[in-house]
Motif scaffolding. Structure first.
Motif, short mmCIF file in Angstrom:
data_model
loop_
_atom_site.label_atom_id
_atom_site.label_comp_id
_atom_site.label_asym_id
_atom_site.label_seq_id
_atom_site.Cartn_x
_atom_site.Cartn_y
_atom_site.Cartn_z
N LEU A 23 0.87 -1.19 -0.07
CA LEU A 23 -0.02 0.09 -0.06
C LEU A 23 0.96 1.38 0.00
CD1 LEU A 23 -2.82 1.39 0.06
CD2 LEU A 23 -2.70 1.10 2.63
N ALA A 24 1.87 1.31 0.57
CA ALA A 24 2.71 2.40 0.76
C ALA A 24 3.29 2.80 -0.40
CB ALA A 24 3.80 2.14 1.77
N VAL A 25 3.95 1.68 -1.38
CA VAL A 25 4.55 1.93 -2.44
C VAL A 25 3.47 2.43 -3.50
CG1 VAL A 25 5.43 0.47 -4.51
CG2 VAL A 25 6.14 -0.09 -2.19
N SER A 26 2.21 1.85 -3.46
CA SER A 26 1.34 2.37 -4.32
C SER A 26 0.99 3.92 -3.96
CB SER A 26 -0.44 1.88 -4.10
OG SER A 26 -1.41 2.19 -4.74
N LEU A 27 0.91 4.43 -2.74
CA LEU A 27 0.72 5.79 -2.40
C LEU A 27 1.85 6.80 -2.83
CD1 LEU A 27 -0.74 5.42 1.20
CD2 LEU A 27 -1.94 6.16 -0.80
N VAL A 28 3.33 6.06 -2.84
CA VAL A 28 4.32 6.73 -3.16
C VAL A 28 4.19 7.33 -4.64
CG1 VAL A 28 6.86 6.69 -3.57
CG2 VAL A 28 5.80 6.04 -1.29
N GLU A 29 3.76 6.07 -5.33
CA GLU A 29 3.57 6.35 -6.75
C GLU A 29 2.50 7.39 -7.48
OE1 GLU A 29 5.60 2.34 -8.40
OE2 GLU A 29 3.32 2.25 -8.08
N ARG A 30 1.38 7.71 -6.18
CA ARG A 30 0.74 8.66 -6.71
C ARG A 30 0.71 10.09 -5.96
NH1 ARG A 30 -2.13 3.86 -6.48
NH2 ARG A 30 -4.00 3.75 -7.88
N PHE A 31 1.49 10.04 -5.12
CA PHE A 31 1.56 11.25 -4.17
C PHE A 31 3.30 11.66 -4.16
CE2 PHE A 31 -2.34 9.45 -2.65
CZ PHE A 31 -3.43 10.71 -3.24
N PRO A 32 3.57 12.86 -3.62
CA PRO A 32 4.89 13.37 -3.30
C PRO A 32 5.47 12.79 -1.90
CG PRO A 32 3.60 15.15 -3.32
CD PRO A 32 2.60 14.31 -3.60
N LEU A 33 5.37 11.55 -2.02
CA LEU A 33 5.63 11.04 -0.34
C LEU A 33 6.93 10.45 -0.32
CD1 LEU A 33 2.29 8.85 0.14
CD2 LEU A 33 2.67 11.68 0.91
N GLU A 34 7.73 10.26 0.82
CA GLU A 34 9.04 9.54 0.90
C GLU A 34 8.73 8.57 2.32
OE1 GLU A 34 12.86 11.20 1.12
OE2 GLU A 34 12.37 12.77 -0.50
N ILE A 35 9.12 7.47 2.01
CA ILE A 35 8.90 6.48 3.21
C ILE A 35 9.89 6.61 4.18
CG2 ILE A 35 8.78 4.16 3.76
CD1 ILE A 35 7.35 3.73 0.86
N ILE A 36 9.68 6.50 5.42
CA ILE A 36 10.69 6.39 6.67
C ILE A 36 9.95 5.05 7.21
CG2 ILE A 36 11.22 7.02 8.88
CD1 ILE A 36 10.83 9.88 8.01
N SER A 37 10.67 3.95 7.33
CA SER A 37 10.43 2.75 7.95
C SER A 37 10.30 2.87 9.48
CB SER A 37 11.47 1.55 7.42
OG SER A 37 11.30 0.56 8.47
N VAL A 38 9.45 2.04 9.91
CA VAL A 38 9.03 2.40 11.23
C VAL A 38 9.07 0.73 11.70
CG1 VAL A 38 7.78 2.81 13.27
CG2 VAL A 38 7.84 4.29 11.25
N ASP A 39 10.31 0.17 11.70
CA ASP A 39 10.39 -1.31 12.05
C ASP A 39 11.91 -1.60 12.85
OD1 ASP A 39 11.20 -4.08 11.46
OD2 ASP A 39 9.36 -4.00 10.61
N SER A 40 11.79 -1.92 14.02
CA SER A 40 12.92 -2.35 14.68
C SER A 40 13.72 -3.49 14.20
CB SER A 40 12.32 -3.01 16.18
OG SER A 40 11.55 -4.16 16.14
N ALA A 41 13.43 -4.26 13.41
CA ALA A 41 14.24 -5.26 12.67
C ALA A 41 14.75 -4.84 11.45
CB ALA A 41 13.42 -6.67 12.50
N PRO A 54 11.79 -4.96 2.07
CA PRO A 54 11.46 -4.68 0.44
C PRO A 54 12.60 -5.19 -0.36
CG PRO A 54 10.73 -3.08 1.81
CD PRO A 54 11.51 -3.80 2.82
N ASP A 55 12.34 -5.63 -1.48
CA ASP A 55 13.45 -6.32 -2.27
C ASP A 55 13.85 -5.15 -3.16
OD1 ASP A 55 11.51 -5.96 -4.44
OD2 ASP A 55 11.21 -7.95 -4.50
N ALA A 56 15.01 -5.34 -4.07
CA ALA A 56 15.51 -4.36 -4.84
C ALA A 56 14.58 -3.69 -5.76
CB ALA A 56 16.87 -4.61 -5.62
N ALA A 57 13.71 -4.40 -6.30
CA ALA A 57 12.65 -3.68 -7.23
C ALA A 57 11.81 -2.84 -6.63
CB ALA A 57 11.93 -4.94 -8.03
N THR A 58 11.20 -3.30 -5.24
CA THR A 58 10.13 -2.25 -4.59
C THR A 58 11.03 -1.03 -4.06
OG1 THR A 58 9.06 -4.40 -3.85
CG2 THR A 58 8.89 -2.33 -2.50
N LEU A 59 12.44 -1.26 -3.76
CA LEU A 59 13.07 -0.07 -3.50
C LEU A 59 13.42 0.81 -4.54
CD1 LEU A 59 15.43 -1.82 -0.72
CD2 LEU A 59 13.34 -0.42 -0.34
N ALA A 60 13.42 0.23 -5.60
CA ALA A 60 13.61 1.14 -6.81
C ALA A 60 12.39 2.04 -6.96
CB ALA A 60 13.98 0.40 -8.03
#
Length: 313
Positions: A23-41, A54-60
């Motif tokens: 869902l985050a990737v979908s939103l990034v492709e629609r709006f001027p958003l940048e993702i900050i991961s909130v995950d302790s691992a 996320p794999d390399a394709a997703t991060l691209a």
């Protein structure tokens, strides 16, 4: 400063396997958003399969901040996350974009909103004392002790969650106050207009099935080999926070001959379900959260509408 003049930010919270990344990737492709991961691992280098990084394709398609910033031997705390996230949010806004904070480590979200400065620092001697008590009495007994002094925190923790039970008891013995009370001491408000989206499944059984399928996929992709490589590359011990992560501690136990492969799968899936339950407990009592059914066919459309409305406000 009135609320509408504050820059916007978005939280996308949810239990494991609820579809946050997609869902985050979908939103990034629609709006001027940048993702900050909130995950302790996800902060740990080399821990890719077991964290569903996320794999390399997703991060691209949608770069993520706060991935691979620590070795598995290093510590990373909620306070460190808060400092890192606040600095990143300033940078993102300066670039004319909007921070999208995505993950399931609810303590990190709470730290960002409220701060954690009132929590005492870790005390190695006291932690050893607590571990000795646990060896003699068992972690469920210490969990019961915690329930007597801090029922709110105890209710979120499994009886064998040694890391978090130990920390909560450590805080109480150092400060004389329950951790839940200290967490409620708010600092300065976060200087953003925050839309808080919570992905909550309408059918827990479907989430459980997703969890099982994802854990099986991790095993098929080489989770055990990943842990072997990590053990060889770093001077790891099983009590490190990185190796206490769900999936990794079960893989470690299997590699040490303590449990069979079938038991690894069974206990790994059960631990992931317990993690999801704790995350949902946080989310259901989370103030100002907008609940979205992560199983809904129109989830993407619902989230897109909410985000568009928030950015126009």
């Amino acid at each position: 400063m009135s609320a509408p003049s504050l820059p916007p930010a978005i939280f996308l919270m949810g239990p494991t396997a609820s579809g946050k990344t997609a869902l985050a990737v979908s939103l990034v492709e629609r709006f001027p958003l940048e993702i900050i991961s909130v995950d302790s691992a996800l902060v740990y280098r080399g821990m890719d399969i077991g964290t569903a990084k996320p794999d390399a394709a997703t991060l691209a398609r949608a770069p993520h901040h706060l991935l691979d910033i620590r070795d598995p031997t290093d510590a990373y705390s909620a306070a460190a996350f808060r400092d890192d996230a606040l600095a990143l949010m300033v940078d993102i806004v300066a670039r004319g974009r909007v921070p999208l904070l995505v993950g399931g480590t609810m303590l990190y979200f709470r730290a960002l909103l409220q701060g954690l400065d009132d929590l005492p620092r870790a005390d190695a001697a006291l932690r050893k004392q607590l571990e000795a008590e646990a060896a003699a009495r068992g972690w469920p007994a210490l969990h019961a002790e915690l329930a007597g002094i801090d029922p709110e925190t105890a209710a979120r923790l499994a009886p064998n969650d040694s890391q978090r039970i130990g920390r909560a008891l450590e805080i109480f013995r150092l400060s004389g106050k329950p951790m839940s009370a200290l967490l409620d001491r708010t600092q300065a408000d976060l200087p953003y207009r925050v839309l808080q989206l919570a992905l909550i499944p309408s059918d827990r059984a479907v989430l459980h099935q997703r969890i099982a399928e994802r854990f099986d996929a991790m095993l098929a992709e080489g989770l055990l080999d990943e842990v072997k490589v990590l053990r060889q590359a770093f001077a790891l011990t099983p009590d490190l926070p990185a190796m206490r992560a769900v999936g990794y501690r079960q893989a470690w136990a299997h590699l040490d001959g303590e449990i069979s492969l079938d038991e690894l799968r069974e206990t790994g899936i059960a631990a992931t379900r317990q993690l999801a339950k704790r995350q949902l407990t946080w989310l259901r009592s989370w103030p100002d959260a907008v609940a979205l059914d992560c199983l809904a066919e129109d989830l993407e459309a619902q989230a897109t509408t909410r985000v568009a409305r928030h950015l126009k406000a």
